[in-house]
Scaffold this motif. Structure first.
Motif, PDB file in Angstrom:
ATOM      1  N   ILE A 170      12.631 -28.728  32.939  1.00  0.00           N
ATOM      2  CA  ILE A 170      12.225 -29.938  33.671  1.00  0.00           C
ATOM      3  C   ILE A 170      13.174 -31.088  33.304  1.00  0.00           C
ATOM      4  O   ILE A 170      12.980 -31.798  32.309  1.00  0.00           O
ATOM      5  N   GLY A 171      14.201 -31.239  34.153  1.00  0.00           N
ATOM      6  CA  GLY A 171      15.137 -32.352  33.946  1.00  0.00           C
ATOM      7  C   GLY A 171      14.481 -33.679  34.265  1.00  0.00           C
ATOM      8  O   GLY A 171      14.896 -34.737  33.754  1.00  0.00           O
ATOM      9  N   SER A 172      13.423 -33.626  35.090  1.00  0.00           N
ATOM     10  CA  SER A 172      12.756 -34.867  35.494  1.00  0.00           C
ATOM     11  C   SER A 172      12.070 -35.558  34.326  1.00  0.00           C
ATOM     12  O   SER A 172      11.524 -36.651  34.504  1.00  0.00           O
ATOM     13  N   SER A 194      13.348 -19.040  37.354  1.00  0.00           N
ATOM     14  CA  SER A 194      12.423 -20.106  36.948  1.00  0.00           C
ATOM     15  C   SER A 194      11.052 -19.853  37.557  1.00  0.00           C
ATOM     16  O   SER A 194      10.951 -19.452  38.717  1.00  0.00           O
ATOM     17  N   HIS A 203      16.287 -13.329  34.657  1.00  0.00           N
ATOM     18  CA  HIS A 203      15.709 -14.672  34.664  1.00  0.00           C
ATOM     19  C   HIS A 203      15.521 -15.243  36.064  1.00  0.00           C
ATOM     20  O   HIS A 203      16.409 -15.171  36.903  1.00  0.00           O
ATOM     21  N   GLN A 235       5.457 -32.899  39.618  1.00  0.00           N
ATOM     22  CA  GLN A 235       5.634 -31.449  39.783  1.00  0.00           C
ATOM     23  C   GLN A 235       4.342 -30.733  39.364  1.00  0.00           C
ATOM     24  O   GLN A 235       3.884 -30.862  38.230  1.00  0.00           O
ATOM     25  N   ARG A 248      24.281 -15.774  41.288  1.00  0.00           N
ATOM     26  CA  ARG A 248      25.153 -16.781  40.683  1.00  0.00           C
ATOM     27  C   ARG A 248      26.536 -16.718  41.322  1.00  0.00           C
ATOM     28  O   ARG A 248      26.861 -15.773  42.040  1.00  0.00           O
ATOM     29  N   HIS A 306       3.592 -27.672  38.748  1.00  0.00           N
ATOM     30  CA  HIS A 306       3.584 -26.632  37.706  1.00  0.00           C
ATOM     31  C   HIS A 306       3.490 -27.224  36.297  1.00  0.00           C
ATOM     32  O   HIS A 306       3.119 -26.532  35.361  1.00  0.00           O
ATOM     33  N   CYS A 312      10.151 -22.886  33.119  1.00  0.00           N
ATOM     34  CA  CYS A 312      11.016 -23.659  34.028  1.00  0.00           C
ATOM     35  C   CYS A 312      11.452 -24.916  33.290  1.00  0.00           C
ATOM     36  O   CYS A 312      10.625 -25.629  32.709  1.00  0.00           O
ATOM     37  N   ARG A 367       7.444 -21.395  38.757  1.00  0.00           N
ATOM     38  CA  ARG A 367       6.825 -22.684  39.142  1.00  0.00           C
ATOM     39  C   ARG A 367       5.363 -22.519  39.539  1.00  0.00           C
ATOM     40  O   ARG A 367       4.753 -23.446  40.062  1.00  0.00           O
TER      41      ARG A 367
END
Ligand code: FMN
Length: 255
Positions: free
Chosen positions: A134-136, A14, A12, A68, A174, A70, A132, A16
């Protein structure tokens, strides 16, 4: 231990940058069907997902989600929502009244939707697509709620861009396993050494290229900017401090 699913999970990163090619509706349906087989608290399935393909609407979503690019580029935007509204309708059908005013009720829905979203992410990646999160989507929650016509007792928890990737990012290393896996009881023994090692591995990816900061406690000495500096700065800032009022407007109360 390895198998094709564990291998896929470790691949994995993300995405964009997306190709503009649309996704067949049947592909999106397969991904969401896979999402539905995530575990769910008491089989409540307390979530919904709004799939947005309309370019004008994605444009608007992009503006509301921190501009953003993307979000505009990806052919599909998934708005993953906590949803207690369906359960309210179920209660009405059966002559009951749903209890919704406790933190636990919100958490059930927030956890359910997160598990479903991650199933969808893996399903999409297994089909060769990129995603991806998107917390926004929570930057302007009230406007998103209006745009997507979300009823009371629903709330946008997380967004997701979905499409064919134009450019893949490198896989981000990680934390060492022992930083997150505690056997029998919590311990942070050897954490400092692990964090120093992780800083080195993150710096080696080139993600923070050219950035330097004073060594803590030694203002005249400089060192590479790494994950610990980046993360400490990130969590030193308050964000989305108005969320509670948007949640309350949607009928969620944290008692
Ligand atoms: C809850 C959540 C919110 C996120 N919000 C955003 C976002 O708004 N924009 C973005 O570009 N990436 C976002 N991400 C992606 C993370 O930045 C990314 O997962 C993390 O840096 C690790 O990188 P990787 O996914 O490539 O392994 C989000 C991820 C999560 C889980």
């Amino acid at each position: 231990m390895e198998n094709p699913i564990i291998d896929l999970i470790h691949q994995h990163s993300s995405v964009r940058h997306y190709k503009p090619d649309p996704l067949p509706a049947s592909m999106v349906a397969s991904i969401i069907s896979a999402a539905q087989y995530a575990s769910t608290s008491s089989n409540l399935q307390a979530y919904s997902v709004v799939a947005v393909t309309d370019a004008g609407r994605r444009n608007r979503l992009s503006k509301l989600c921190g501009n953003q690019a993307h979000i505009r580029e990806a052919p599909v935007f998934l708005a993953w929502c906590a949803d207690l509204a369906r359960l309210d309708r179920v209660c009405k059908l059966r002559g009951c009244t749903q209890v919704t005013e406790f933190t636990e009720n919100f958490l059930i829905a927030a956890i359910d939707v997160s598990l479903a979203a991650q199933n969808a992410a893996l399903a999409a990646e297994s089909l060769g697509l990129g995603i991806c999160y998107i917390g926004s989507i929570r930057n302007n929650a009230s406007e998103i709620i209006e745009l997507l016509n979300l009823p009371k007792l629903t709330f946008p928890i997380i967004g997701m861009t979905l499409g064919w990737s134009e450019k893949r990012s490198d896989i981000k290393p990680r934390l060492p396993l022992r930083s997150v896996l505690h056997w029998e009881s919590y311990s942070c023994e050897s954490e400092e050494e692990d964090l120093r090692d992780y800083d080195k591995r993150m710096i080696a990816t080139g993600i923070y290229k050219g950035r330097h900061v004073p060594v803590p406690g030694k203002p005249d000495e400089m060192e590479d900017y790494g994950w610990t500096e980046h993360t400490a700065r990130r969590v030193s800032l308050a964000s989305r401090t108005e969320l509670i009022s948007a949640l309350e407007k949607q009928g969620f109360f944290m008692n």
